[in-house]
Motif scaffolding. Structure first.
Motif, mmCIF file in Angstrom:
data_model
loop_
_atom_site.group_PDB
_atom_site.id
_atom_site.type_symbol
_atom_site.label_atom_id
_atom_site.label_comp_id
_atom_site.label_asym_id
_atom_site.label_seq_id
_atom_site.Cartn_x
_atom_site.Cartn_y
_atom_site.Cartn_z
ATOM 1 N N CYS A 69 0.877 -1.184 0.000
ATOM 2 C CA CYS A 69 0.000 0.000 0.000
ATOM 3 C C CYS A 69 0.911 1.229 0.000
ATOM 4 O O CYS A 69 1.805 1.337 0.838
ATOM 5 C CB CYS A 69 -0.895 0.013 1.230
ATOM 6 N N PHE A 114 -9.590 -7.522 -6.495
ATOM 7 C CA PHE A 114 -8.625 -6.498 -6.892
ATOM 8 C C PHE A 114 -9.127 -5.833 -8.176
ATOM 9 O O PHE A 114 -9.447 -6.512 -9.144
ATOM 10 C CB PHE A 114 -7.268 -7.176 -7.138
ATOM 11 N N ARG A 115 -9.240 -4.518 -8.156
ATOM 12 C CA ARG A 115 -9.716 -3.809 -9.365
ATOM 13 C C ARG A 115 -8.548 -3.032 -9.965
ATOM 14 O O ARG A 115 -8.212 -1.953 -9.463
ATOM 15 C CB ARG A 115 -10.847 -2.850 -9.002
ATOM 16 N N PRO A 116 -7.946 -3.596 -11.016
ATOM 17 C CA PRO A 116 -6.755 -2.921 -11.554
ATOM 18 C C PRO A 116 -7.111 -1.569 -12.172
ATOM 19 O O PRO A 116 -8.204 -1.400 -12.709
ATOM 20 C CB PRO A 116 -6.252 -3.882 -12.635
ATOM 21 N N TRP A 117 -6.177 -0.679 -12.034
ATOM 22 C CA TRP A 117 -6.379 0.684 -12.554
ATOM 23 C C TRP A 117 -5.631 0.834 -13.881
ATOM 24 O O TRP A 117 -4.493 0.377 -14.022
ATOM 25 C CB TRP A 117 -5.830 1.709 -11.564
ATOM 26 N N GLU A 136 -4.103 -0.765 -7.956
ATOM 27 C CA GLU A 136 -5.518 -0.453 -7.689
ATOM 28 C C GLU A 136 -5.598 0.943 -7.098
ATOM 29 O O GLU A 136 -4.785 1.319 -6.244
ATOM 30 C CB GLU A 136 -6.125 -1.471 -6.718
ATOM 31 N N ASP A 137 -6.593 1.702 -7.551
ATOM 32 C CA ASP A 137 -6.817 3.060 -7.025
ATOM 33 C C ASP A 137 -7.497 2.943 -5.654
ATOM 34 O O ASP A 137 -8.612 2.439 -5.552
ATOM 35 C CB ASP A 137 -7.718 3.810 -8.018
ATOM 36 N N GLY A 138 -6.845 3.383 -4.609
ATOM 37 C CA GLY A 138 -7.396 3.259 -3.253
ATOM 38 C C GLY A 138 -8.025 4.553 -2.758
ATOM 39 O O GLY A 138 -8.213 4.710 -1.566
ATOM 40 N N ASP A 172 -0.127 -4.924 -6.475
ATOM 41 C CA ASP A 172 0.029 -6.373 -6.397
ATOM 42 C C ASP A 172 1.504 -6.652 -6.660
ATOM 43 O O ASP A 172 2.022 -6.410 -7.753
ATOM 44 C CB ASP A 172 -0.866 -7.012 -7.474
ATOM 45 N N ARG A 217 0.147 -4.160 -12.013
ATOM 46 C CA ARG A 217 -1.169 -4.307 -11.375
ATOM 47 C C ARG A 217 -1.274 -3.340 -10.192
ATOM 48 O O ARG A 217 -0.658 -3.550 -9.142
ATOM 49 C CB ARG A 217 -1.399 -5.752 -10.937
ATOM 50 N N TYR A 246 -2.813 0.682 -4.179
ATOM 51 C CA TYR A 246 -2.432 -0.675 -3.787
ATOM 52 C C TYR A 246 -1.686 -1.301 -4.959
ATOM 53 O O TYR A 246 -2.075 -1.115 -6.125
ATOM 54 C CB TYR A 246 -3.659 -1.515 -3.459
ATOM 55 N N ARG A 303 -4.423 -6.176 1.139
ATOM 56 C CA ARG A 303 -4.399 -4.718 0.982
ATOM 57 C C ARG A 303 -4.739 -4.026 2.307
ATOM 58 O O ARG A 303 -4.140 -3.030 2.669
ATOM 59 C CB ARG A 303 -5.414 -4.304 -0.086
#
Lengths: 1029, 509
Positions: free
Chosen positions: B10, B245-248, B112-114, B122, B110, B120, B159
């Motif tokens: 993170c 996990f939602r990749p950005w 993710e928009d937090g 991976d 990979r 975040y 995460r």
């Protein structure tokens, strides 16, 4: 000769732009012998016009425009008393028949009520002009015929106006044709909205306020020009030289309209008397009976009382006021019979008759009070009796009783004319001028302190301070308009308690309007207007402390005790000790910080001292610099002197310091040669917010009067200063203060329970009241679902009486749920938490709050185990309770319990938060409030506590006063302006403070003059304080 | 010894709104800074609204002085007299956040928009490229510092655990060894979890202050009492993270540019280049069914400077021709100060809904033609002079304003007959106005005119008096007279009551 028959003052709310008095003055200046005030849907301004016009030698004519169902307005003028009664009834019918703000009458509604009224057809908004403008000539003709049929040909006039408008002129020609074809006479008017052309801008501002817009966007809704002022006969003659008969008709009609408000025909209701008895005879009988009860048979006081009563009865008889006293006595008797505590206040306390009748409770003979302050032949108006009642439902029940007794149209509340003042006026004027929001806010904040100002001074001095450019045309306009709009009526409100009653129908005397509160009606005049016109008024005022006293008496009675407020021992030493020690939290009138700071210095030893005490801590005497001289003289540190030798008899009892209004009135009479009537004007200027201008006028008169009597210089200044700052006589309030102190000392359980049941009221938060009760040894039992009622109650315990907290202190608890709980409990004891939740229909939040504050403990379990159980949803009535699980939660620590108590009930019965810190504080050298008593004057000390009061009185030159509460009591802290500026944030926002300062001891009052102050780290909650109120 | 790499990192930038401003003004970093935004308060009397500047974020230096979000500016200044303040600017925060995600993307594909200031990553597989968890952490720190932000990094098996350790960790990079999540997080305050208010209140009443205490509660008991929200809180306390996990991916970039090998100093030539660039841009927009509602034209200049113009499109479009016309007309009105060496056009894209004209709508020129014509006219006569005259609601004589022309809408209102009420009062004289009114000499007796420009007045009506705008500098007051002159002319004359001048307003037909 021209007479204006259609003037409209600011009582045509948001249309007219001037006081009725301005029209009277302008009419006099223009040599107009009469003027008619015809405001919209009411006669609110009529008494004021009548007073001013009569004084100026102008005949006031009464009238009103009536809004018709089609939106047009029909001006009606009053010819005689019957016409006046018809007008009042019409307005009443219109107002009471529709929701507030949308009243109107159909044309046919007028038919039965036209006798004694003269109808004009109005200006641009009149029913004829409206129809003609819409091209409906036939409709206009029909309406005119109908009006002629209703009012008669001699009492119906087609009104013509000329304001230099092309469209209006076209309309006028058609009106003239119409009038001639219908053989109806013409009458000319200018329908002025202001007396002088300079007021046109204000009329435009009112248009913007009414239309919720600003001047830049109001467009053609604004006046076309400035021609709507009161015009002279010469100007009107020039305008109507082609229609001279229209002017002559106005003059002739004015001669016909002979009605004045002196001819109101008001009678107060006749009191039902025993057969063969006269009102004064009956009053004498009742009074004599009362004197025997109050004073006994044979004492010197009784003899004096009899002499006084005889004197009063003689005057009452001469003024034919016996019926009035009987009516008030009747209301008081009704209260007694229905167990509602009642007490007369104000100047009625000066009357031995009132005391004997049980209307008031303080002996005016023993107290040597001046009867003439209450009733004097010179004033020529009804005496003013104010009755204090328990606030809330009990007071409303008494008001409804009066309505029942005198008929729904026989009684009404007096109006309260809401006027444009300070901030709100600044906001509205600023908005109309289209000033930006932040500038309006800045101006609104600033004007609050300006008071009355010359617009020039405003411009040069104050507006630049506010960051406004005084050369900007809009800002210049703001200054003028804000000054002009002050005191102009804005709308009609309801007076808090003044009721007027009449024999027969009150709506024959004054129009009635519906109040916002259901079941109430309001008359269109305020209390001064009513008083001026000789209408009987009784003030039924709600007082929280009366509720506390009444509830206390009930609780005392329920627990086997007995207290009679009329028979309280007059000089109870314990009561005076508590007063002298300023131990007065919860005591009426003397609980504020300022009162507490002076009580030990005044050291009241008898009732009169308490009267003085109640009177002096008020804005008047404080502003007038009376308090300190009085205390210094009382402590023998200053010689007793008088501003002028002639004042010695008046001021002797208060050691040469004027403290009471009646002293000030007498001073004005003696030093400035005021007549009783002028003194009465002075009283009015004090008494109500009618205007500071009035006050300024009185002051000028006062100085002139004193100059005539040879009083100049410092003595004159001292007298003016004293007179313009005042105190009301306070003996009735002092009695309530004494009674509350007595109950607090001798029946603490009942007193504190009642005080907590009537919150919010008074000066302190319940948290402070509870701690005060505990410090006085009262055992307070916690909220308990198996014992608590909605209200706090008293329980007998092995150690005596204790108070049980009521469910009303559970935050978020619905009263309905609490009552269901009590009812369900009465049917069968609760078996479990879930049984309770189900049968009392509690929601989860209520149940959890009860668990968190420990109120479920009697059903088993600790706060946390009950919280764990309460959070478990119940599966429903068909299923068994969920099994009791072992709680995984840790038990609450002391601090957590404290926090849960404050979060769930706003109070705690456990240790004071400060006691949890005591050891650490002691190690830092911080003293408790109790320990402060032993320190020397000038010693450096540290004190700490929860801030329960923050005050910055306007009279204290920027000093701030704090009260810090700890587990032992309250410490007073004084903060100097520089220190306040340095630590402003901590002092204003920290809930707990540690203060380092110098102890000051003055006549037994100990306070700490702060040198440093800082916040104490958060204890998880704080007690709300009474700030700057 | 190589430590096995945790799966997630993170990246967290504390006090992000303040950090976004410090990124633009690095000199502010060591000084107490508060970011302010106006809060609109309605006073109790309801008369008007008051705007109070309120702290939305404070940097670490300001927080040391006790400044906290939610305080008013006055409160904050009382706590910290040397406080510096900046207004909250959405663009700063958005671009800083975008930059943060891009920096993370430089370390792992990979990301993710937090939410603002948080990303975040991976990290699975990165150990072979970068090294152990500490090395990954260091790489992330390096990347984020390079874009002007100072991050805190947490590495853990989930995460949630990575975030909590980033918030509470002792240093810039904190790593939770595998399987130690619960133990490591036990002392962390539950306020870190961002729980729903009702769950937070209940847990507060229960005396649950740390993640360890929350994790110790029986899961079934929590589920029964707090439902899914309780279970989620419990998972988080255990360091578990069950959300997918939602990749950005970076949003597409609607910009086209053309570098020039020669300098252009003629608009005609430049138009050709603009057209080429616009064609490329419009093709891209059309391919994904988007249209542009505004363009930004940036021209690189031979002088080394830039010339930028925003070109508002009258309606959302993706056709090259009208866009080109509008851009060229704009550049004609605001030509670049030097020869052009580079052309960049970016579009603000929006999605439009298909629609059709109303059945009763009269045929009209194509919207794009209309817009083009209007733009040309505006360029010719000036924007404020194009439109329809509309009478102003005022008593001022002949007051009007220009109402900008807008394409017809398809609402039925446009075909309703005009309401003629009020105009039915019979025949009226028409006034033929002279614009502007002509100054004339008028002789009067009293107020009444007797000669106009030496012509005898044989009859007159008036005065018709009006005045207004007394509240401002344009205050006016005038008297109008309708006069019949000796030659039979019926005209309207007016006297300016403030200046004393007479004017001929017009003739009646």
């Amino acid at each position: 000769m021209f007479i204006e028959l259609h003037a409209q003052s600011a009582f045509s709310f948001l249309e007219g732009a001037e006081h009725p008095e301005a029209f009277a003055a302008e009419a006099a200046r223009l040599d107009m012998p009469a003027i008619a005030l015809v405001d919209r849907d009411g006669v609110c301004g009529a008494p004021r016009l009548a007073r001013a016009a009569t004084k100026a030698g102008v005949k006031p004519i009464v009238g009103s425009e009536i809004t018709l169902a089609d939106g047009s307005r029909l001006p009606l003028l009053v010819e005689d008393r019957e016409g006046y009664q018809n007008l009042c009834r019409l307005i009443t019918r219109m107002k009471l028949g529709a929701p507030k703000g949308s009243a109107a009458l159909a044309l046919d509604d007028l038919e039965p009520s036209t006798a004694g009224l003269v109808c004009l057809t109005g200006g641009a908004r009149g029913p004829l002009a409206q129809r003609l403008a819409a091209g409906d000539d036939a409709g206009a003709h029909r309406v005119l015929e109908q009006l002629v049929a209703f009012f008669g040909r001699s009492s119906c006039f087609v009104e013509v106006q000329r304001h230099y408008s092309r469209e209006q002129e076209q309309l006028l020609q058609r009106l003239v044709t119409l009038a001639r074809s219908a053989r109806v006479p013409l009458v000319a008017s200018n329908q002025p909205l202001f007396a002088r052309p300079e007021s046109r801008p204000l009329a435009d501002v009112f248009t913007c306020i009414r239309e919720k817009t600003d001047l830049d966007h109001a467009g053609r809704r604004l006046l076309t020009n400035g021609e709507r002022s009161l015009k002279s006969a010469a100007a009107m003659t020039e305008l109507f030289r082609d229609l001279p008969e229209a002017l002559d008709n106005a003059g002739e009609l004015a001669l016909r309209l002979a009605f004045t408000l002196k001819d109101l025909g008001y009678r107060f209701p006749e009191f039902p008397l025993p057969p063969g008895q006269t009102p004064i005879g009956h009053l004498r009988e009742l009074t004599e009976r009362g004197v025997r009860t109050r004073y006994g048979e044979a004492s010197s006081l009784a003899a004096r009382a009899r002499r006084q009563v005889a004197h009063e009865l003689e005057l009452i008889g001469r003024l034919d006021l016996a019926g009035y006293f009987l009516i008030v006595w009747d209301i008081v008797e009704h209260c007694r019979a229905h167990d509602v505590l009642v007490q007369g206040r104000g100047s009625a306390a000066n009357s031995a008759v009132c005391y004997a009748l049980g209307i008031t409770a303080v002996d005016p003979v023993g107290m040597e009070l001046l009867f003439e302050r209450f009733l004097s032949e010179a004033r020529g108006e009804w005496p003013d009796i104010d009755l204090d009642l328990p606030s809330g439902e009990r007071r409303e029940a008494v008001i409804q009783h009066v309505y029942r007794r005198y008929g729904r149209l026989g009684a009404g509340m007096t109006a309260n004319v809401i006027t444009y003042r300070g901030r709100s006026a600044a906001r509205e004027v600023g908005q109309a001028l289209g000033l930006p929001a932040d500038m309006r806010d800045r101006l609104a904040k600033l004007v609050a302190n300006w008071g009355y100002q010359d617009p020039e001074e405003l411009l040069t001095k104050h507006l630049p301070e506010a960051g406004c450019d005084p050369t900007s045309p809009r800002i210049r306009r703001f200054a003028t308009l804000w000054t002009r709009i002050q005191d102009l009526p804005r709308h009609l409100g309801q007076h808090s308690g003044g009721m007027v009653i009449a024999a027969g129908r009150l709506d024959d005397v004054v129009p009635l309007e519906p109040a916002t509160m259901p079941g109430r009606v309001v008359v269109q005049w305020d209390k001064d207007d009513c008083a001026g016109l000789g209408i009987v008024k009784v003030d039924l005022l709600g007082l929280g402390m009366m509720s506390v006293l009444q509830d206390s008496l009930t609780l005392v009675r329920e627990t086997g005790g007995a207290v009679d407020l009329a028979q309280l021992p007059p000089d109870d030493p314990a009561v005076y000790r508590s007063l002298q020690e300023a131990d007065t939290i919860g005591v009426f009138q003397v609980e504020s910080r300022a009162q507490m700071a002076t009580l030990p210095r005044v050291k009241p030893e008898r009732f009169y001292d308490l009267v003085v005490q109640v009177a002096i801590i008020r804005p008047g005497p404080i502003v007038g610099d009376m308090v300190h001289p009085y205390i210094r003289r009382r402590r023998g540190r200053e010689p007793v002197t008088y501003p002028h030798p002639s004042l010695e008899p008046i001021l002797r009892r208060t050691l040469g310091v004027p403290l009471f209004q009646e002293q000030l009135l007498k001073m004005a009479m003696v030093t400035a040669g005021f007549t009783a009537t002028e003194a009465e004007e002075l009283r009015r200027a004090f008494g109500f917010k009618r205007s500071e201008r009035l006050m300024a006028e009185v002051e000028t008169k006062l100085r002139a009067g004193m100059a005539r009597q040879g009083i100049h210089g410092a003595a004159a200044e001292e007298i003016v200063h004293a007179i313009t700052a005042f105190a009301l006589h306070a003996s009735s309030f002092a009695l309530l203060a004494y009674a509350s102190a007595y109950l607090r000392v001798h029946h603490p359980a009942a007193f504190y329970a009642s005080l907590l049941n009537n919150q919010p009221m008074g000066f302190y938060h319940p948290a402070t009241i509870v701690k005060d009760a505990q410090r006085h040894g009262l055992r307070i039992l916690p909220i308990d679902v198996t014992r608590s009622q909605w209200l706090c109650t008293i329980e007998s315990t092995a150690t005596g009486l204790a108070m049980r907290m009521g469910l009303r202190y559970v935050k978020g608890m619905r009263e309905q749920a609490a009552r269901a709980l009590v009812e369900a409990r009465a049917a069968r004891a609760f078996g479990s938490i879930h049984d309770l939740a189900r049968r009392a229909q509690l929601d989860r939040d209520e149940l959890e709050t009860l668990a968190a504050i420990g109120a479920l403990a009697p059903l088993g379990g600790t706060r946390r185990t009950n919280l764990w159980a309460a959070a478990m949803p119940h599966p429903g009535p068909l299923f068994a309770d969920p099994p009791r699980e072992v709680s995984p939660l840790a038990e609450m620590a002391d601090v957590e319990r404290l926090a849960a108590d404050y979060a769930g009930t706003s109070v705690t019965l456990g240790p004071h938060p400060m006691s949890l810190r005591r050891a650490a504080l002691r190690a830092r050298g911080v003293r408790s409030a109790r320990d402060l008593a032993g320190v020397e004057d000038g010693a450096r000390v540290h004190v700490a506590g929860s801030v329960i009061v923050r005050q910055r009185p306007g009279t204290a030159k920027g000093f701030v006063f704090l009260s810090l509460e700890d587990e032992t009591g309250i410490a007073n802290v004084i903060v100097t302006p520089p220190l306040f500026a340095r630590h402003r944030l901590a002092l204003v926002s920290e809930p707990y403070l540690v203060v380092e300062g110098i102890a000051q001891r003055q006549d037994g009052v100990i306070s700490v003059r702060a040198i440093r102050a800082q916040g104490l780290p958060v204890l998880g909650h704080h007690i709300p304080s009474h700030d700057f109120g | 010894m190589v430590v096995r790499v945790s799966r997630f990192a993170c990246v967290l930038v504390e006090h992000f709104d303040a950090a976004a401003i410090e990124r633009c003004e690095p000199a502010l970093r060591e000084r107490p800074l508060a970011v302010l935004n106006p809060r609109v308060d309605r006073p109790h009397d309801g008369a008007s609204t008051a705007r109070i500047m309120t702290t939305v974020e404070a940097n670490a230096a300001a927080r040391e002085h006790g400044v906290r979000p939610g305080m008013t500016e006055t409160e904050a200044r009382a706590r910290c007299p040397m406080l510096l303040t900046r207004p909250w600017v959405e663009e700063y925060v958005a671009s800083a956040h975008h930059a943060l995600l891009e920096a993370a993307l430089a370390v792992s594909p990979r990301v993710e928009d937090g939410g603002a200031g948080t990303a975040y990553i991976d990290t699975a597989g990165l150990e072979r490229l970068i090294g152990d968890a500490a090395a990954i952490g260091r790489r992330l720190v390096h990347q984020v510092r390079a874009i002007g932000l100072i991050p805190r990094i947490g590495l853990a098996a989930s995460r949630a655990a990575a975030r909590m350790t980033a918030v509470n960790g002792p240093g810039a990079v904190t790593i939770i060894p595998p399987g130690r999540e619960r133990a490591t997080l036990a002392k962390v305050a539950i306020t870190t979890l961002d729980l729903a208010p009702d769950v937070a209140v209940t847990l507060g009443r229960w005396g649950v202050r740390t993640l360890g205490e929350l994790a110790a509660l029986p899961r079934e008991g929590l589920a029964a009492r707090l439902g899914p929200a309780g279970l989620r809180a419990h998972d988080l306390a255990l360091g578990l993270d069950r959300d997918p996990f939602r990749p950005w991916t970076p949003p597409p970039f609607w910009e086209e540019a053309q570098g020039l090998e020669w300098e252009i100093d003629s608009l005609g030539v430049l138009a050709g280049v603009l057209e080429t660039v616009l064609e490329r841009l419009c093709r891209r927009l059309t391919a994904v069914s988007l249209v542009a509602d505004s363009l930004e034209v940036r021209l690189g200049l031979a002088s080394g400077g830039h010339h930028a113009r925003d070109v508002a499109l009258a309606y959302p479009m993706s056709e090259v021709k009208p866009m080109l016309t509008l851009a060229v007309l704009d550049l004609e009105a605001h030509p670049p100060p030097a020869a052009v060496t580079r052309v960049t056009i970016s579009a603000h894209p929006i999605r439009t809904l298909a629609g059709q004209g109303g059945l009763w709508q009269p045929p009209a020129p194509a919207l794009r033609d209309l817009v083009t014509v209007l733009a040309r006219l505006a360029a010719l006569v000036g924007a404020g002079k194009l439109g329809s005259p509309v009478l102003v609601d005022s008593h001022r004589s002949d007051a009007f304003t220009m109402f900008a022309f807008s394409p017809p809408s398809d609402s039925a209102a446009s075909i309703e007959p005009r309401n003629g009420a009020g105009a039915s009062a019979g025949l009226r004289l028409a006034l033929r106005r002279i614009r502007p009114a002509r100054r004339v000499e008028v002789e009067t007796i009293g107020e009444r005119p007797v000669r106009v420009e030496a012509r005898l007045v044989v009859a007159s009506a008036g005065p018709w008096r009006a005045s207004g705008e007394w509240w401002d500098v344009q205050a006016w007051a005038r008297d109008e007279w309708d006069v019949v002159l000796g030659d039979g002319a019926l005209c309207r004359i007016a006297r300016d009551r403030l200046a004393g001048h007479w004017y001929l307003d017009g003739f009646y037909d």
